[in-house]
Enzyme design. Structure first.
Site, PDB file in Angstrom:
ATOM      1  N   ASP A 242       8.729  12.554  23.217  1.00 26.41           N
ATOM      2  CA  ASP A 242       9.267  11.246  23.594  1.00 26.41           C
ATOM      3  C   ASP A 242      10.767  11.233  23.292  1.00 26.41           C
ATOM      4  O   ASP A 242      11.189  11.632  22.196  1.00 26.41           O
ATOM      5  CB  ASP A 242       8.545  10.155  22.788  1.00 26.41           C
ATOM      6  CG  ASP A 242       8.874   8.764  23.277  1.00 26.41           C
ATOM      7  OD1 ASP A 242       8.005   8.162  23.942  1.00 26.41           O
ATOM      8  OD2 ASP A 242       9.997   8.284  22.999  1.00 26.41           O
ATOM      9  N   ASN A 250      19.577   3.786  28.841  1.00 24.96           N
ATOM     10  CA  ASN A 250      19.487   2.930  30.031  1.00 24.96           C
ATOM     11  C   ASN A 250      20.452   1.754  29.917  1.00 24.96           C
ATOM     12  O   ASN A 250      21.185   1.450  30.868  1.00 24.96           O
ATOM     13  CB  ASN A 250      18.069   2.368  30.163  1.00 24.96           C
ATOM     14  CG  ASN A 250      17.183   3.281  30.986  1.00 24.96           C
ATOM     15  OD1 ASN A 250      17.665   4.134  31.715  1.00 24.96           O
ATOM     16  ND2 ASN A 250      15.874   3.108  30.866  1.00 24.96           N
ATOM     17  N   HIS A 255      20.291   2.686  34.634  1.00 26.49           N
ATOM     18  CA  HIS A 255      18.978   3.273  34.917  1.00 26.49           C
ATOM     19  C   HIS A 255      19.108   4.650  35.574  1.00 26.49           C
ATOM     20  O   HIS A 255      18.349   5.580  35.262  1.00 26.49           O
ATOM     21  CB  HIS A 255      18.212   2.307  35.836  1.00 26.49           C
ATOM     22  CG  HIS A 255      16.741   2.427  35.718  1.00 26.49           C
ATOM     23  ND1 HIS A 255      16.007   3.229  36.550  1.00 26.49           N
ATOM     24  CD2 HIS A 255      15.847   1.855  34.865  1.00 26.49           C
ATOM     25  CE1 HIS A 255      14.727   3.143  36.225  1.00 26.49           C
ATOM     26  NE2 HIS A 255      14.614   2.307  35.199  1.00 26.49           N
ATOM     27  N   ASP A 259      17.544   8.146  34.432  1.00 25.41           N
ATOM     28  CA  ASP A 259      16.747   9.045  35.291  1.00 25.41           C
ATOM     29  C   ASP A 259      17.234  10.488  35.170  1.00 25.41           C
ATOM     30  O   ASP A 259      16.442  11.434  35.138  1.00 25.41           O
ATOM     31  CB  ASP A 259      16.837   8.602  36.753  1.00 25.41           C
ATOM     32  CG  ASP A 259      15.947   7.403  37.029  1.00 25.41           C
ATOM     33  OD1 ASP A 259      15.209   7.007  36.109  1.00 25.41           O
ATOM     34  OD2 ASP A 259      16.005   6.863  38.160  1.00 25.41           O
ATOM     35  N   GLU A 285       9.403   7.596  29.190  1.00 24.74           N
ATOM     36  CA  GLU A 285      10.137   8.757  28.656  1.00 24.74           C
ATOM     37  C   GLU A 285       9.216   9.632  27.821  1.00 24.74           C
ATOM     38  O   GLU A 285       9.639  10.322  26.908  1.00 24.74           O
ATOM     39  CB  GLU A 285      11.366   8.259  27.862  1.00 24.74           C
ATOM     40  CG  GLU A 285      11.130   7.844  26.432  1.00 24.74           C
ATOM     41  CD  GLU A 285      10.374   6.529  26.250  1.00 24.74           C
ATOM     42  OE1 GLU A 285       9.636   6.140  27.172  1.00 24.74           O
ATOM     43  OE2 GLU A 285      10.497   5.927  25.180  1.00 24.74           O
TER      44      GLU A 285
END
Ligand SMILES: Nc1nc2c(ncn2[C@@H]2O[C@H](COP(=O)(O)OP(=O)(O)OP(=O)(O)O)[C@@H](O)[C@H]2O)c(=O)[nH]1
Length: 377
Positions: A242, A250, A255, A259, A285
């Site tokens: 994680d 973010n 965003h 990504d 994530e």
């Protein structure tokens, strides 16, 4: 889906059998008219025979076509026309005394026509219709026997039969070619559908952002992998990964930048995975690496390598260099659990511990987290 039109289609509302037979009948009957006329001339036939000849061989083909076109079932009407052709031929043969060449071409052409449209039963139909025609001729006069035809008539008969066979063979070729093209098109479309299906199947198992396998594929693959390990007595480890404080990435960079970080981690996982390993994105994530035939000590080592590599990684986004860290929970078969969900739950608890202990670390599951073996950074 457009296919090349097959010749059997209704062009301009006329069934293909009607169109084809009209063309063949008209052309063949002109040749027959010449051959029969030659025979009538040679045998000094009366005027009524000439009138019947014109009526049958020049006018009847148009009447037969007209009748079939007007029918609500054109194919059926055309089959009746073909029966009528044979009956009329039988009348001529009975009336003329079965001249050999004329008898031969009438029987041969009638047989070809009947068998093409009715199969072997067409032969029976030919015999019955021909016999009916001969019987009709016998009503007016008993059939006589005059088999001779002169050379001119014989040559005209040969020519008529040759051209008839040529026309029939060409029609057969055209139809075979049209069918071959339709078949080739269908095969191409079938291959396309199959490859689209394969693509869809593949897409259903993949995460669109990273291209890694998704949860569905994990669920499908983990249980069989564990079963195999149980049977073969080999180990299996899972790394639940994680990204730390991903929300901050973010929030700070957008965003799209987030990504890019997810995609960078996916590439890293793939680089570190062996062919038999399964790299998945479980959502958000969170990622999972299933390490087949890998004992827990080696799995912890692998997880540390990944953690360090990700920490050192810089992701470029709009002129900025983004850095992040990851936390990883490790669980292994057979030490920690022997069922898929239990194994994932162990890895999840270990990941939770890693987060609790300050993130950017690898933690192996232990029955009591406080006593768990940790391999933190
Ligand atoms: N860019 C991007 N963000 C995603 C995607 N899926 C989930 N997220 C975001 O991931 C973030 C996850 O945040 P949290 O669950 O709070 O976790 P975190 O910020 O990583 O914190 P810790 O896990 O506790 O270290 C949320 O802001 C989600 O909106 C995605 O596909 N793309």
């Amino acid at each position: 889906m457009k296919l090349t039109p097959e010749p059997s289609s209704h062009r301009e509302g006329v069934h293909w059998t009607v169109r084809m037979n009209r063309r063949n009948r008209s052309a063949f009957y002109v040749l027959l008219f010449l051959a029969m006329g030659s025979h009538l001339l040679a045998t000094g036939a009366p005027a009524w025979a000439w009138a019947a000849l014109v009526l049958h061989y020049l006018i009847y083909p148009q009447l037969a076509y007209w009748r079939a076109c007007r029918s609500s079932d054109q194919r059926r009407a055309e089959m009746h026309n073909m029966d009528a052709d044979i009956v009329l031929a039988g009348i001529w043969l009975g009336a003329l005394g079965f001249p050999l060449w004329i008898t031969f071409i009438m029987c041969a052409s009638g047989c070809i026509n009947m068998v093409v449209f009715h199969g072997a039963r067409g032969g029976v139909r030919l015999v019955v219709s021909m016999a009916a025609g001969i019987a009709l001729a016998a009503i007016t006069a008993l059939p006589s026997w005059h088999p001779d035809t002169d050379l001119r008539t014989s040559l005209l008969c040969m020519l008529a039969l040759g051209l008839y066979l040529f026309a029939f063979a060409r029609d057969g070729y055209d139809r075979a070619m049209a069918q071959y093209q339709v078949h080739a098109q269908l095969r191409g479309q079938f291959d396309e559908i199959r490859s689209l299906q394969a693509q869809l199947r593949e897409q259903a198992l993949r995460d669109p952002l990273t291209g890694l396998f998704n949860r569905r594929q994990l669920d499908a693959a983990l249980a069989p992998a564990l079963r195999r390990c149980r049977e073969q007595g080999t180990p299996l480890s899972v790394l639940l990964i994680d990204i730390d404080h991903f929300k901050r990435i973010n929030d700070a960079h957008g965003h799209a930048a987030g990504d890019m970080v997810l995609q960078a981690l996916a590439r890293l996982l793939l680089r570190h995975a062996r062919p038999q390993d399964l790299a998945c994105r479980l959502g958000g994530e969170e990622f999972l690496l299933v390490l087949d035939d890998m004992p827990v000590a080696a799995a912890i080592e692998r997880a540390q390598e990944l953690r360090q590599a990700f920490e050192a990684l810089r992701v470029r986004s709009e002129g900025e260099e983004l850095a992040a860290t990851l936390s990883c929970g490790v669980a292994a078969f057979p030490q920690h659990a022997d069922q898929p969900q239990a194994l994932l739950a162990c890895a999840d608890q270990a990941l939770y511990t890693a987060k609790e202990q300050g993130r950017n670390r690898v933690v192996m599951w232990a029955a009591q987290a406080a006593e768990g073996t940790t391999a933190a950074a």
